[in-house]
Design a protein around this motif. Structure first.
Motif, PDB file in Angstrom:
ATOM      1  N   SER A  47       0.891  -1.102   0.066  1.00 36.74           N
ATOM      2  CA  SER A  47      -0.091   0.042   0.040  1.00 36.74           C
ATOM      3  C   SER A  47       0.838   1.287   0.048  1.00 36.74           C
ATOM      4  O   SER A  47       2.079   1.191   0.649  1.00 36.74           O
ATOM      5  CB  SER A  47      -0.936  -0.042   1.107  1.00 36.74           C
TER       6      SER A  47
ATOM      7  N   ASN B 132       0.398   3.974   1.707  1.00 37.86           N
ATOM      8  CA  ASN B 132       0.645   4.913   2.886  1.00 37.86           C
ATOM      9  C   ASN B 132      -0.212   4.354   3.991  1.00 37.86           C
ATOM     10  O   ASN B 132       0.210   4.801   5.132  1.00 37.86           O
ATOM     11  CB  ASN B 132       0.161   6.361   2.665  1.00 37.86           C
ATOM     12  N   THR B 133      -0.638   3.239   4.231  1.00 40.66           N
ATOM     13  CA  THR B 133      -1.511   2.794   5.299  1.00 40.66           C
ATOM     14  C   THR B 133      -1.705   1.236   5.161  1.00 40.66           C
ATOM     15  O   THR B 133      -1.761   0.542   3.811  1.00 40.66           O
ATOM     16  CB  THR B 133      -3.133   3.259   5.403  1.00 40.66           C
ATOM     17  N   TYR B 134      -1.755   0.768   6.266  1.00 42.38           N
ATOM     18  CA  TYR B 134      -2.102  -0.844   6.573  1.00 42.38           C
ATOM     19  C   TYR B 134      -3.591  -0.964   6.693  1.00 42.38           C
ATOM     20  O   TYR B 134      -4.115  -0.161   7.509  1.00 42.38           O
ATOM     21  CB  TYR B 134      -1.384  -1.344   7.638  1.00 42.38           C
ATOM     22  N   HIS B 135      -3.990  -1.683   5.673  1.00 40.87           N
ATOM     23  CA  HIS B 135      -5.526  -2.024   5.794  1.00 40.87           C
ATOM     24  C   HIS B 135      -5.689  -3.450   5.130  1.00 40.87           C
ATOM     25  O   HIS B 135      -5.057  -3.799   4.364  1.00 40.87           O
ATOM     26  CB  HIS B 135      -6.398  -1.047   5.160  1.00 40.87           C
ATOM     27  N   THR B 136      -6.957  -3.926   5.421  1.00 45.25           N
ATOM     28  CA  THR B 136      -7.424  -5.022   5.178  1.00 45.25           C
ATOM     29  C   THR B 136      -8.615  -5.001   4.128  1.00 45.25           C
ATOM     30  O   THR B 136      -9.393  -3.861   4.587  1.00 45.25           O
ATOM     31  CB  THR B 136      -7.649  -6.154   6.099  1.00 45.25           C
ATOM     32  N   LYS B 137      -8.924  -5.649   3.334  1.00 48.11           N
ATOM     33  CA  LYS B 137     -10.229  -5.586   2.770  1.00 48.11           C
ATOM     34  C   LYS B 137     -10.801  -6.843   1.982  1.00 48.11           C
ATOM     35  O   LYS B 137      -9.852  -7.946   1.674  1.00 48.11           O
ATOM     36  CB  LYS B 137      -9.768  -4.791   1.379  1.00 48.11           C
ATOM     37  N   LYS B 138     -11.928  -7.223   2.054  1.00 47.82           N
ATOM     38  CA  LYS B 138     -12.391  -8.560   1.599  1.00 47.82           C
ATOM     39  C   LYS B 138     -12.978  -8.252   0.278  1.00 47.82           C
ATOM     40  O   LYS B 138     -13.755  -7.311  -0.197  1.00 47.82           O
ATOM     41  CB  LYS B 138     -13.692  -8.793   2.444  1.00 47.82           C
TER      42      LYS B 138
ATOM     43  N   TYR C 273      -4.661  -8.095   2.532  1.00 49.73           N
ATOM     44  CA  TYR C 273      -3.739  -7.481   3.376  1.00 49.73           C
ATOM     45  C   TYR C 273      -2.828  -6.393   2.541  1.00 49.73           C
ATOM     46  O   TYR C 273      -1.856  -6.814   2.061  1.00 49.73           O
ATOM     47  CB  TYR C 273      -2.945  -8.290   4.219  1.00 49.73           C
ATOM     48  N   HIS C 274      -3.194  -4.976   2.966  1.00 49.15           N
ATOM     49  CA  HIS C 274      -2.189  -4.084   2.306  1.00 49.15           C
ATOM     50  C   HIS C 274      -1.299  -3.605   3.344  1.00 49.15           C
ATOM     51  O   HIS C 274      -1.643  -3.309   4.295  1.00 49.15           O
ATOM     52  CB  HIS C 274      -3.159  -2.959   1.731  1.00 49.15           C
TER      53      HIS C 274
ATOM     54  N   ASP D 275       1.643  -1.350   4.832  1.00 48.34           N
ATOM     55  CA  ASP D 275       2.142   0.168   4.330  1.00 48.34           C
ATOM     56  C   ASP D 275       3.742   0.121   4.384  1.00 48.34           C
ATOM     57  O   ASP D 275       4.664  -0.415   5.433  1.00 48.34           O
ATOM     58  CB  ASP D 275       1.911   0.967   5.532  1.00 48.34           C
TER      59      ASP D 275
END
Length: 153
Positions: A42, A44-50, A58-59, A61
């Motif tokens: 990613s 600039n941010t850690y984030h998850t997405k379905k 799982y993105h 950073d």
């Protein structure tokens, strides 16, 4: 079956490989009896997405300023974070197999894991394709790539 899919590029990070991964995952989502846990970068941010009922992203950073280009530093950050997360997911999700998209850095992460893996080679991860890595390739990547390719199933 649970598959760990590791890729440095997924939209908006990357270009051609990112688009290929996007469409692969779209097709993979049709395999209802297989779960795909996708580790990618990613800007600039850690984030998850379905993405679908069986595709989880799982993105990580990695501090990437430009979403279209890679650098050795961001690839090293990705490798480190992806390796740590991969080990967690292997335990938590009972991963059976790893699919690494591109030899460096995803293939390196798969190489360090205790599971069999498939390796997709598709561009600058093939020797001599990307001229900006000529010195790095000569010093390190060529030998490392041979190990990664040799262990792939």
């Amino acid at each position: 079956m649970n598959i760990l899919f590791i890729t440095y590029e997924y939209p908006p990070v990357g270009s051609g490989a990112a688009n290929a991964v996007y469409y692969l995952l779209k097709e993979f989502s049709k395999f209802k009896k297989i779960n795909f846990f996708v580790i990618t970068s990613s800007p600039n941010t850690y984030h998850t997405k379905k993405l679908a009922n069986n595709v989880f992203l799982y993105h990580l950073d990695i501090g990437k300023n430009n979403s279209k280009t890679e650098s050795p530093l961001t690839m090293m950050r990705f490798s480190d974070k992806a390796l740590r997360l991969s080990k967690e997911l292997i335990q938590q999700k009972k991963i059976d197999f790893v699919h690494a998209f591109m030899g460096i850095p995803a293939g390196y992460v798969a190489y360090k894991l205790p599971l069999p893996y498939l390796l997709d080679l598709c561009g600058s991860d093939v020797h001599g394709h990307n001229k900006k890595y000529k010195i790095l390739e000569f010093l390190l990547l060529k030998r490392l790539s041979k190990r990664i390719w040799g262990k792939a199933r």
